[in-house]
Each structure stands twice: as C-alpha cells, then as structure tokens.
Scaffold this active site. Structure first.
Site, PDB file in Angstrom:
ATOM      1  N   ARG A  21     -16.051  -4.288 -10.781  1.00 27.02           N
ATOM      2  CA  ARG A  21     -14.884  -3.600 -10.234  1.00 27.02           C
ATOM      3  C   ARG A  21     -13.598  -4.052 -10.909  1.00 27.02           C
ATOM      4  O   ARG A  21     -13.311  -5.241 -10.961  1.00 27.02           O
ATOM      5  CB  ARG A  21     -14.775  -3.849  -8.728  1.00 27.02           C
ATOM      6  CG  ARG A  21     -15.906  -3.211  -7.959  1.00 27.02           C
ATOM      7  CD  ARG A  21     -15.965  -3.673  -6.528  1.00 27.02           C
ATOM      8  NE  ARG A  21     -17.217  -3.182  -5.948  1.00 27.02           N
ATOM      9  CZ  ARG A  21     -17.314  -2.571  -4.766  1.00 27.02           C
ATOM     10  NH1 ARG A  21     -16.254  -2.400  -4.025  1.00 27.02           N
ATOM     11  NH2 ARG A  21     -18.478  -2.135  -4.334  1.00 27.02           N
ATOM     12  N   SER A 136     -28.960   2.250  14.860  1.00 26.10           N
ATOM     13  CA  SER A 136     -27.836   2.384  13.946  1.00 26.10           C
ATOM     14  C   SER A 136     -28.137   3.415  12.860  1.00 26.10           C
ATOM     15  O   SER A 136     -29.218   3.422  12.275  1.00 26.10           O
ATOM     16  CB  SER A 136     -27.586   0.990  13.338  1.00 26.10           C
ATOM     17  OG  SER A 136     -26.591   1.022  12.349  1.00 26.10           O
ATOM     18  N   SER A 188     -17.482   8.643   4.975  1.00 27.97           N
ATOM     19  CA  SER A 188     -16.390   8.786   4.016  1.00 27.97           C
ATOM     20  C   SER A 188     -16.820   8.964   2.569  1.00 27.97           C
ATOM     21  O   SER A 188     -15.998   9.288   1.736  1.00 27.97           O
ATOM     22  CB  SER A 188     -15.490   7.572   4.089  1.00 27.97           C
ATOM     23  OG  SER A 188     -16.167   6.453   3.566  1.00 27.97           O
ATOM     24  N   HIS A 216     -12.453   7.440   9.624  1.00 28.56           N
ATOM     25  CA  HIS A 216     -12.032   8.493   8.681  1.00 28.56           C
ATOM     26  C   HIS A 216     -11.675   9.796   9.386  1.00 28.56           C
ATOM     27  O   HIS A 216     -11.616  10.845   8.749  1.00 28.56           O
ATOM     28  CB  HIS A 216     -13.111   8.720   7.626  1.00 28.56           C
ATOM     29  CG  HIS A 216     -13.225   7.558   6.712  1.00 28.56           C
ATOM     30  ND1 HIS A 216     -12.397   7.369   5.626  1.00 28.56           N
ATOM     31  CD2 HIS A 216     -14.012   6.460   6.764  1.00 28.56           C
ATOM     32  CE1 HIS A 216     -12.697   6.227   5.033  1.00 28.56           C
ATOM     33  NE2 HIS A 216     -13.675   5.658   5.701  1.00 28.56           N
ATOM     34  N   THR A 244      -9.047   2.880  12.827  1.00 31.70           N
ATOM     35  CA  THR A 244      -8.192   2.051  11.976  1.00 31.70           C
ATOM     36  C   THR A 244      -6.792   2.639  11.933  1.00 31.70           C
ATOM     37  O   THR A 244      -6.614   3.847  12.133  1.00 31.70           O
ATOM     38  CB  THR A 244      -8.740   1.951  10.545  1.00 31.70           C
ATOM     39  OG1 THR A 244      -7.964   0.996   9.818  1.00 31.70           O
ATOM     40  CG2 THR A 244      -8.644   3.274   9.809  1.00 31.70           C
ATOM     41  N   LYS A 247      -5.808   3.970   7.437  1.00 38.55           N
ATOM     42  CA  LYS A 247      -6.120   5.150   6.640  1.00 38.55           C
ATOM     43  C   LYS A 247      -5.136   6.264   7.009  1.00 38.55           C
ATOM     44  O   LYS A 247      -3.993   6.187   6.609  1.00 38.55           O
ATOM     45  CB  LYS A 247      -7.602   5.460   6.776  1.00 38.55           C
ATOM     46  CG  LYS A 247      -8.376   4.316   6.063  1.00 38.55           C
ATOM     47  CD  LYS A 247      -9.861   4.259   6.211  1.00 38.55           C
ATOM     48  CE  LYS A 247     -10.381   2.975   5.536  1.00 38.55           C
ATOM     49  NZ  LYS A 247     -11.802   2.724   5.721  1.00 38.55           N
ATOM     50  N   THR A 277      -4.799 -14.943  14.110  1.00 38.70           N
ATOM     51  CA  THR A 277      -3.389 -14.653  14.398  1.00 38.70           C
ATOM     52  C   THR A 277      -3.161 -13.147  14.483  1.00 38.70           C
ATOM     53  O   THR A 277      -3.714 -12.388  13.690  1.00 38.70           O
ATOM     54  CB  THR A 277      -2.512 -15.271  13.286  1.00 38.70           C
ATOM     55  OG1 THR A 277      -2.720 -16.681  13.295  1.00 38.70           O
ATOM     56  CG2 THR A 277      -1.036 -14.961  13.499  1.00 38.70           C
ATOM     57  N   THR A 362     -21.737   0.919  -2.824  1.00 42.38           N
ATOM     58  CA  THR A 362     -21.010   1.797  -1.909  1.00 42.38           C
ATOM     59  C   THR A 362     -21.778   3.098  -1.697  1.00 42.38           C
ATOM     60  O   THR A 362     -21.812   3.642  -0.595  1.00 42.38           O
ATOM     61  CB  THR A 362     -19.586   2.072  -2.449  1.00 42.38           C
ATOM     62  OG1 THR A 362     -18.976   0.810  -2.739  1.00 42.38           O
ATOM     63  CG2 THR A 362     -18.736   2.812  -1.440  1.00 42.38           C
TER      64      THR A 362
END
Ligand code: PLP
Length: 403
Positions: A21, A136, A188, A216, A244, A247, A277, A362
């Site tokens: 990458r 799952s 995604s 997504h 999230t 995005k 934190t 991925t």
C-alpha cells in the site's frame, strides 16, 4: 532473531504480490472538494479525488467548520480524559442526544471511531451474554470480525446476503440459546444492500438480536439520513444500530444506538469505551452539526443517488467493466493486483485523477478493482474527464472491457 529483517521481508512479500500500500500525500482544500492537491515526486499538483468516503462533501461544510473552530476556541482542543474521568463535555452529551434522535432510539453511545464501536460492542455483548452465539455475514467488515473473535463466542458464518443459508444456520441452533445476527446495510466494496426485512423476520422467528452496521448508509439513505433501516421502515426492528461520523458525516468517530439499557450496558462494561480518552469536544460539535445538516437536506441525498446513477451509465456507455451495484458505490473491475495499481498510478500521474486501487485482502483475489464514490459535487464535466482518462488507461494497459 534479526527483527528488522523479519519486518522488511514480510513487507517484501506484499511488494512482490503487487499489493503493497502506498498512501497518496494529499492536501484537502476546504471549499474546493473534490479538488485537492497532491504531493507527487516533489511536485504539488491539482487533482480530483474520486475515492473519498466523504460521500457528501460534508468535511468542508461551513456549519461544521464553524462548530469545530468555535468549540475549540471555547473549550480548548482536547477532552482531557476518558468519558468517566472528566472527559464528558456537554458537546458529547448533545451529540449522543442527536444520534439517538436520528435513529429514533432511546439512547446512543459515541466512540472514537466506528472500528472501535464495532469491536467494543460486539466483544462486550457476545462475551458477557452467557452461551451467546453469533451468526455473521461472510462479507462483514474487519471491525465486526475482530469484535466477534475477541468475544470468543461461538460463531457461524452465513453466505453473503443469503437468507436461506442464514435460516439453515438459525434452525440448527437451540431456539432458547441467546443469539446475535451481525450484518451491514450497504457493503462498501461491491455496493450491494442486505435483505434487511428478511433478516429481521428471521431474527424474530428465531429470537435473535440484530446488529446492523450502517456505516456506509448513515447520512445517505432515508428521509433524514438515518440509513437503509429508515428508508425501509425497519428502524424499530434493529437491536443495535452502529454507524460512523467519518464517512457521510465527514468528520470522525463511531457510535451505537439502541435501548437505554443496552447503551448503558456497553458504557459500563465495554473496555474500548471505558479506557480510551473521549474525542475532542470540537470534533463532537462538528459531528453534530453535520448530522443535523444532513437530517434537514434530503435534496442532497437525491442528488447523490442521481450522480451515482449517471456515473454508472457513463461508464457502461463507454464499455468500461462497471460492476453491479445497487448503491452510491461504483466499482470497475480490473481483476489483477499489479494492473490495478498501474491503472491507479497512470490515472494520477498522467491525468491528475486520484482513485486508490482496491486489492486483497479488502476484496477477493481476482476481483481487484477501482472503486469510485461520486458525490453531489462531482459534476458532469468531472465525470466526462474521468471517463476519457479511463478509456485512455484501459487502452494503454490492455485492460478488459465490459463483458
Ligand atoms: C469504515 C468502516 C468501519 C469503521 O468506521 P471508522 O469510523 O472509519 O472507524 C466500520 N464498518 C464498516 C463497514 C466500514 O466500512
């Protein structure tokens, strides 16, 4: 042992497979998205970003920028502690209220990232409910897989989006045993959408909890941007909604939403929540500004879908191998990791177009692809420039056209 040699050799393996990458060194420019600058071999060049998960361009929303700057000015930059020990500011309280309102749940809980929200919630729930079993989807995101693995609960994997396979597994498990079905709404990498109603029906029939990753989809689907569950009228059927703010909401941070008891349980037992934190109050304020903004701007969602449909059409008209996708995600198949990287390099170096190659792990080997994410800000001119560049690169590298 020569530790450094070990590290270098392992990375060398990735290089020889063509899936090492390399990060693009970017300067985002507020007000100009999806245009940006990129540092390339010592030059600073103007480019167009085609692979951002800032799906609505909310990273440059003036409301959010103002909220972040004002809050940083008033509160300072850090939260100053974990949520329990001085790190809960009023901005965090307001944000969790906003998230719960969005999903029409009793409560929500905000985390530093969506990845941590998945890991912490799944590992906490599935390890502490005695004898819990997890079912799952085979294409679930790494953060869910890690959470389930960390819980050490018994796990079964159902074929991607396959409700018959899911039922086959559910049937084989004692009806009174606690169970959780973990799945996503929009996947995604392929851009397909799960059969949510059927999965909820099976959850009822076999007395299972539902854990839905809407990462997504939040901000992008449903009248107020609460996701596919809102679009399909299924919000009250989901036990745990996870999302999230990194995005479509354009900032950073993850969350879960559900009953007060469930959120209180994860708040009280989830180590990934307790011992980390909390996010800066300025970040929480910016997240809230963008959630609010997208709640009130359904026309952006309509435009977003139109842009995605237009790009798909332009690709297929040009004979490019655009993959089937029911959502805003527009992948083009390359089918080879080295060529995929070369296509991406060529687009950047010659055409000032940035799209990151997507390789194993991925996606599966042989399905390496370029994944485009058109936003409401990618206009026809940018699309036509992109199509011409792709045709040039496809010819130059001899890549496969549409079947
Ligand atoms: C990106 C992603 C996450 C993690 O969210 P972050 O906020 O980026 O940590 C979780 N689930 C899915 C499906 C994702 O694609």
């Amino acid at each position: 042992m020569d530790y450094n040699k070990f590290f270098a050799d392992k990375v060398g393996e990735l290089k020889s497979e063509g899936r090492y990458r390399v990060f693009a060194d970017l300067e985002r420019q507020a007000g100009k998205f999806p245009r940006a600058k990129a540092h390339i071999n010592g030059d600073l060049r103007d480019i167009t970003v085609w692979c951002s998960n800032d799906y609505m361009g909310m990273g440059q929303n003036p409301d959010a920028i103002k909220a972040m700057v004002d809050t940083a000015t008033n509160y300072g930059v850090g939260a100053g502690g974990t949520r329990n020990i001085s790190g809960t500011t009023h901005q965090h309280v307001l944000l969790e209220k906003e998230i719960a309102e969005l999903h029409q749940t009793e409560a929500s809980l905000a985390f530093g990232s969506g990845w941590i929200a998945n890991l912490t919630t799944l590992s906490t729930i599935c390890s502490l409910i005695p004898n819990c079993v997890v079912i799952s989807d085979s294409k679930n995101h790494n953060s869910m897989i890690e959470g389930i693995r960390h819980s050490r609960a018994e796990k079964h994997i159902f074929r991607h989006n396959d409700v018959e396979d899911l039922e086959r597994i559910l049937k084989s498990i004692d009806i009174d045993r606690p169970k959780l079905i973990a799945f996503e709404s929009v996947y995604s990498m392929d851009g397909d959408i799960s059969p949510m109603k059927e999965i909820c029906d099976l959850a009822d029939k076999y007395k299972a909890m539902t854990f839905l990753d809407e990462v997504h989809a939040v901000g992008l689907y449903g009248e107020h941007g609460a996701g596919v569950a809102e679009r399909d009228g299924l919000m009250d059927r989901i036990t745990i909604i996870q999302g999230t703010m990194a995005k479509a909401f354009g900032v950073v941070g993850g969350y879960i939403a559900g009953t007060s008891d469930m959120c209180d349980f994860v708040r009280s037992y989830g180590t990934g929540f307790i011992f980390s934190t909390s996010t800066p109050p300025a970040v929480a304020a910016a997240c809230r500004a963008n959630i609010k903004y997208l709640k009130e701007h359904n026309e952006l969602r309509i435009k977003h879908q139109e842009r995605a449909a237009t790009l798909k059409k332009k690709f297929s008209d040009a004979g490019l191998p655009v993959m089937d996708s029911e959502s805003h995600i527009v992948p083009i198949l390359v089918g080879d990791p080295v060529l995929c990287k070369q296509a991406s390099d060529e687009l950047m170096n010659v055409h000032n177009i940035y799209v990151q190659p997507i390789n194993y792990p991925t996606v599966e080997r042989g399905t390496e692809r370029l994944r485009f994410t058109p936003t409401p800000l990618h206009d026809d001119d940018l699309m036509d420039t992109l199509v011409a560049a792709l045709k040039d690169v496809w010819g130059k590298l001899g890549l496969k056209a549409a079947a």
